[in-house]
Design a protein around this motif. Structure first.
Motif, PDB file in Angstrom:
ATOM      1  N   ASN A   1       0.882  -1.103  -0.169  1.00 26.64           N
ATOM      2  CA  ASN A   1      -0.144   0.135  -0.220  1.00 26.64           C
ATOM      3  C   ASN A   1       1.007   1.470  -0.169  1.00 26.64           C
ATOM      4  O   ASN A   1       0.387   2.220  -0.452  1.00 26.64           O
ATOM      5  CB  ASN A   1      -1.199   0.158   1.154  1.00 26.64           C
ATOM      6  N   ALA A   2       2.036   1.138   1.012  1.00 25.12           N
ATOM      7  CA  ALA A   2       2.678   2.421   0.247  1.00 25.12           C
ATOM      8  C   ALA A   2       3.799   3.180  -0.729  1.00 25.12           C
ATOM      9  O   ALA A   2       4.319   3.520  -1.340  1.00 25.12           O
ATOM     10  CB  ALA A   2       3.870   1.963   1.868  1.00 25.12           C
ATOM     11  N   SER A   3       3.689   1.206  -1.333  1.00 24.86           N
ATOM     12  CA  SER A   3       4.766   1.519  -2.882  1.00 24.86           C
ATOM     13  C   SER A   3       3.300   1.208  -3.781  1.00 24.86           C
ATOM     14  O   SER A   3       3.123  -0.063  -4.951  1.00 24.86           O
ATOM     15  CB  SER A   3       5.026   0.594  -3.430  1.00 24.86           C
ATOM     16  N   PRO A   4       1.755   1.730  -4.530  1.00 21.45           N
ATOM     17  CA  PRO A   4       1.352   1.438  -5.071  1.00 21.45           C
ATOM     18  C   PRO A   4       1.616   2.074  -6.530  1.00 21.45           C
ATOM     19  O   PRO A   4       0.951   1.641  -7.469  1.00 21.45           O
ATOM     20  CB  PRO A   4       0.271   2.638  -4.853  1.00 21.45           C
ATOM     21  N   GLU A   5       2.493   2.446  -6.726  1.00 21.90           N
ATOM     22  CA  GLU A   5       3.310   2.589  -8.194  1.00 21.90           C
ATOM     23  C   GLU A   5       3.836   1.263  -8.460  1.00 21.90           C
ATOM     24  O   GLU A   5       4.237   1.453  -9.986  1.00 21.90           O
ATOM     25  CB  GLU A   5       4.299   3.682  -8.047  1.00 21.90           C
ATOM     26  N   TYR A   6       3.899   0.168  -8.017  1.00 19.51           N
ATOM     27  CA  TYR A   6       4.410  -1.826  -8.522  1.00 19.51           C
ATOM     28  C   TYR A   6       3.553  -2.203  -7.768  1.00 19.51           C
ATOM     29  O   TYR A   6       3.481  -2.258  -6.486  1.00 19.51           O
ATOM     30  CB  TYR A   6       5.762  -1.138  -7.955  1.00 19.51           C
ATOM     31  N   ARG A   7       3.331  -3.092  -8.584  1.00 14.26           N
ATOM     32  CA  ARG A   7       2.331  -3.826  -8.905  1.00 14.26           C
ATOM     33  C   ARG A   7       2.898  -4.780  -8.940  1.00 14.26           C
ATOM     34  O   ARG A   7       2.997  -5.741  -9.949  1.00 14.26           O
ATOM     35  CB  ARG A   7       0.615  -3.917  -8.993  1.00 14.26           C
ATOM     36  N   HIS A   8       3.135  -6.088  -7.906  1.00 11.28           N
ATOM     37  CA  HIS A   8       3.857  -7.052  -7.819  1.00 11.28           C
ATOM     38  C   HIS A   8       2.499  -8.282  -8.571  1.00 11.28           C
ATOM     39  O   HIS A   8       1.710  -8.546  -8.502  1.00 11.28           O
ATOM     40  CB  HIS A   8       4.040  -8.063  -6.568  1.00 11.28           C
ATOM     41  N   GLN A   9       3.074  -9.123 -10.006  1.00 13.86           N
ATOM     42  CA  GLN A   9       2.512  -9.511 -10.376  1.00 13.86           C
ATOM     43  C   GLN A   9       1.561 -10.797  -9.288  1.00 13.86           C
ATOM     44  O   GLN A   9       0.227 -10.493 -10.091  1.00 13.86           O
ATOM     45  CB  GLN A   9       2.761 -10.787 -11.471  1.00 13.86           C
TER      46      GLN A   9
ATOM     47  N   GLU B   1       9.236  -8.622  -3.536  1.00 16.58           N
ATOM     48  CA  GLU B   1       9.704  -9.868  -4.355  1.00 16.58           C
ATOM     49  C   GLU B   1       9.924 -11.211  -3.441  1.00 16.58           C
ATOM     50  O   GLU B   1       9.559 -12.204  -3.795  1.00 16.58           O
ATOM     51  CB  GLU B   1      10.946  -9.897  -5.588  1.00 16.58           C
ATOM     52  N   GLY B   2      10.407 -10.922  -2.830  1.00 18.25           N
ATOM     53  CA  GLY B   2      11.118 -12.153  -1.672  1.00 18.25           C
ATOM     54  C   GLY B   2       9.567 -12.022  -0.496  1.00 18.25           C
ATOM     55  O   GLY B   2       9.299 -13.493  -0.692  1.00 18.25           O
ATOM     56  N   LEU B   3       9.475 -11.428  -0.230  1.00 16.37           N
ATOM     57  CA  LEU B   3       7.992 -11.268   0.580  1.00 16.37           C
ATOM     58  C   LEU B   3       6.934 -11.608   0.037  1.00 16.37           C
ATOM     59  O   LEU B   3       6.686 -13.050   1.209  1.00 16.37           O
ATOM     60  CB  LEU B   3       7.497  -9.443   1.819  1.00 16.37           C
ATOM     61  N   ILE B   4       6.558 -12.110  -1.088  1.00 12.01           N
ATOM     62  CA  ILE B   4       5.665 -12.859  -0.920  1.00 12.01           C
ATOM     63  C   ILE B   4       4.940 -13.701  -1.107  1.00 12.01           C
ATOM     64  O   ILE B   4       4.818 -14.634  -0.798  1.00 12.01           O
ATOM     65  CB  ILE B   4       5.167 -11.591  -2.994  1.00 12.01           C
ATOM     66  N   THR B   5       6.354 -14.375  -1.726  1.00 10.85           N
ATOM     67  CA  THR B   5       6.453 -15.953  -1.809  1.00 10.85           C
ATOM     68  C   THR B   5       6.689 -16.758  -0.662  1.00 10.85           C
ATOM     69  O   THR B   5       5.847 -16.981   0.010  1.00 10.85           O
ATOM     70  CB  THR B   5       7.779 -16.328  -2.982  1.00 10.85           C
ATOM     71  N   ARG B   6       7.721 -15.433  -0.032  1.00  8.29           N
ATOM     72  CA  ARG B   6       7.305 -16.214   2.157  1.00  8.29           C
ATOM     73  C   ARG B   6       6.073 -16.052   2.337  1.00  8.29           C
ATOM     74  O   ARG B   6       6.422 -17.009   3.323  1.00  8.29           O
ATOM     75  CB  ARG B   6       8.492 -15.538   3.110  1.00  8.29           C
ATOM     76  N   TYR B   7       5.816 -15.502   2.305  1.00  8.08           N
ATOM     77  CA  TYR B   7       3.909 -14.698   2.636  1.00  8.08           C
ATOM     78  C   TYR B   7       2.964 -15.992   2.149  1.00  8.08           C
ATOM     79  O   TYR B   7       2.570 -16.618   3.046  1.00  8.08           O
ATOM     80  CB  TYR B   7       3.522 -13.587   2.186  1.00  8.08           C
ATOM     81  N   ILE B   8       2.582 -16.382   1.153  1.00  8.43           N
ATOM     82  CA  ILE B   8       2.475 -17.170   0.666  1.00  8.43           C
ATOM     83  C   ILE B   8       2.730 -18.935   0.784  1.00  8.43           C
ATOM     84  O   ILE B   8       1.441 -19.900   1.608  1.00  8.43           O
ATOM     85  CB  ILE B   8       2.597 -17.488  -0.842  1.00  8.43           C
ATOM     86  N   GLU B   9       4.212 -18.997   1.246  1.00 11.39           N
ATOM     87  CA  GLU B   9       4.816 -20.589   1.867  1.00 11.39           C
ATOM     88  C   GLU B   9       4.142 -20.561   2.817  1.00 11.39           C
ATOM     89  O   GLU B   9       3.702 -21.359   3.877  1.00 11.39           O
ATOM     90  CB  GLU B   9       5.996 -20.714   1.398  1.00 11.39           C
ATOM     91  N   SER B  10       4.400 -19.071   3.726  1.00 16.03           N
ATOM     92  CA  SER B  10       4.045 -19.508   5.526  1.00 16.03           C
ATOM     93  C   SER B  10       2.560 -19.495   5.215  1.00 16.03           C
ATOM     94  O   SER B  10       1.796 -20.528   6.580  1.00 16.03           O
ATOM     95  CB  SER B  10       4.575 -18.500   6.021  1.00 16.03           C
ATOM     96  N   GLN B  11       1.555 -19.069   4.628  1.00 20.72           N
ATOM     97  CA  GLN B  11       0.625 -19.360   4.531  1.00 20.72           C
ATOM     98  C   GLN B  11      -0.238 -21.234   4.192  1.00 20.72           C
ATOM     99  O   GLN B  11      -1.560 -21.780   4.805  1.00 20.72           O
ATOM    100  CB  GLN B  11      -1.179 -18.731   4.066  1.00 20.72           C
ATOM    101  N   VAL B  12      -0.082 -21.632   3.470  1.00 21.94           N
ATOM    102  CA  VAL B  12       0.133 -23.326   3.458  1.00 21.94           C
ATOM    103  C   VAL B  12       0.787 -23.841   4.335  1.00 21.94           C
ATOM    104  O   VAL B  12       0.383 -24.758   4.868  1.00 21.94           O
ATOM    105  CB  VAL B  12       0.608 -23.280   2.323  1.00 21.94           C
ATOM    106  N   TYR B  13       2.017 -23.554   4.561  1.00 21.43           N
ATOM    107  CA  TYR B  13       2.213 -24.213   5.935  1.00 21.43           C
ATOM    108  C   TYR B  13       1.716 -24.045   7.525  1.00 21.43           C
ATOM    109  O   TYR B  13       1.088 -25.083   8.206  1.00 21.43           O
ATOM    110  CB  TYR B  13       3.668 -23.575   6.396  1.00 21.43           C
ATOM    111  N   GLN B  14       0.973 -22.681   7.364  1.00 19.48           N
ATOM    112  CA  GLN B  14       0.197 -22.498   9.036  1.00 19.48           C
ATOM    113  C   GLN B  14      -1.191 -23.427   8.217  1.00 19.48           C
ATOM    114  O   GLN B  14      -1.907 -23.596   9.260  1.00 19.48           O
ATOM    115  CB  GLN B  14       0.036 -21.318   8.657  1.00 19.48           C
TER     116      GLN B  14
END
Length: 286
Positions: free
Chosen positions: A58-66, A216-229
């Motif tokens: 939200n703080a970087s609206p100019e960049y949208r990760h895929q 770039e790195g955080l989103i992948t870690r986030y998705i993995e953490s959600q599945v693991y949880q």
């Protein structure tokens, strides 16, 4: 009516089964406590990384990760978390029913579906039900580790990056309490940052490296953490459901033994009464 010998044999068999189910109930209760502790330890990390990603995005609206870009849905991917073993009541079937109902809503819109299955029970179900299974993980064990899951997760994320899948949905049981486990389906990708932290005050970090590289790195870690949880929670749900199922089986065995004991006593009493009648009738004839 069965004779006394057959009834005694049946009662003995049921009592042996009752001992087994009682032992399984105690084992499940012990494992459930450990699973709850593991689940509680993982939740703060899962919640915190969700907040971090929301703030950065939200703080970087100019960049949208895929992984945050919505696109027309032509194919949906499901990551479905079930147990490896049974004897846990309706835990798996309730989740699979909810998932199949959800899948049908996409099929009715002529949207194709890919499946990533975690757990043997899900694989067994879709082997007979049908479906395009693109990844599977089994024997995750009662103490899951990320290395057992990361391969299946990567298959789905690579499919999304390549445009083969336009949406990824996570289906798992959520642990509410010992008596309640709720089948839950939620969108995992694309991630809607606005929904992850609604109504929160907007603020920014000082980035090192840039926000784009960090995201770039955080989103992948986030998705993995959600599945693991989700897998960790499912283990807690499994043990809770198994404990309740085994307690119910133990109680039912006790009720059945009481019923058979009563039948056996009535049969024995009827036999004694008949013998007495025969003796009295013989004495009267003499």
């Amino acid at each position: 009516m069965a004779n006394a010998k057959e009834l005694r044999k049946q009662i003995g068999s049921i009592k042996n089964t009752q001992k087994i189910t009682s032992a399984m109930e105690m084992v499940a209760a012990s494992k459930m406590r450990k699973a709850q502790e593991r689940m509680s330890r993982g939740r703060p990390y899962s919640d915190r990384i969700r907040e971090v990603i929301s703030h950065v995005a939200n703080a970087s609206p100019e960049y949208r990760h895929q992984f945050m870009i919505e696109r027309p849905v032509k194919r949906v991917g499901y990551i479905i978390v079930t147990t490896d073993k049974g004897l846990c009541g309706g835990l798996n079937i309730n989740l699979l029913k909810a998932t199949v109902k959800h899948i049908k809503t996409w099929v009715e819109q002529e949207v194709e579906v890919d499946l990533c299955l975690i757990g043997n029970k899900g694989a067994q179900f879709f082997r007979s039900y049908g479906g395009n299974v693109v990844a599977a993980s089994s024997h995750v064990s009662e103490n899951p580790v990320m290395t057992d899951l990361i391969g299946s997760i990567k298959v789905m994320l690579d499919a999304f990056e390549a445009g083969r899948v336009d949406k990824i949905i996570l289906a798992n049981n959520v642990f509410k309490n010992t008596m309640t486990q709720v089948p839950t389906l939620r969108q995992l990708v694309p991630l809607d940052a606005a929904k992850e932290a609604p109504g929160r005050q907007r603020w920014d970090y000082i980035y090192e490296p840039e926000a784009r590289d960090l995201l770039e790195g955080l989103i992948t870690r986030y998705i993995e953490s959600q599945v693991y949880q989700a897998v960790v929670e499912n283990v807690a749900c499994e043990q809770a459901a198994k404990m309740i199922a085994m307690k119910s089986a133990t109680d039912n065995a006790g009720d059945l033994v009481d019923e058979l004991q009563l039948i056996m006593n009535n049969a024995r009493q009827a036999a004694i009464t008949q013998e007495l009648s025969e003796i009295v009738s013989g004495a009267a004839a003499v």
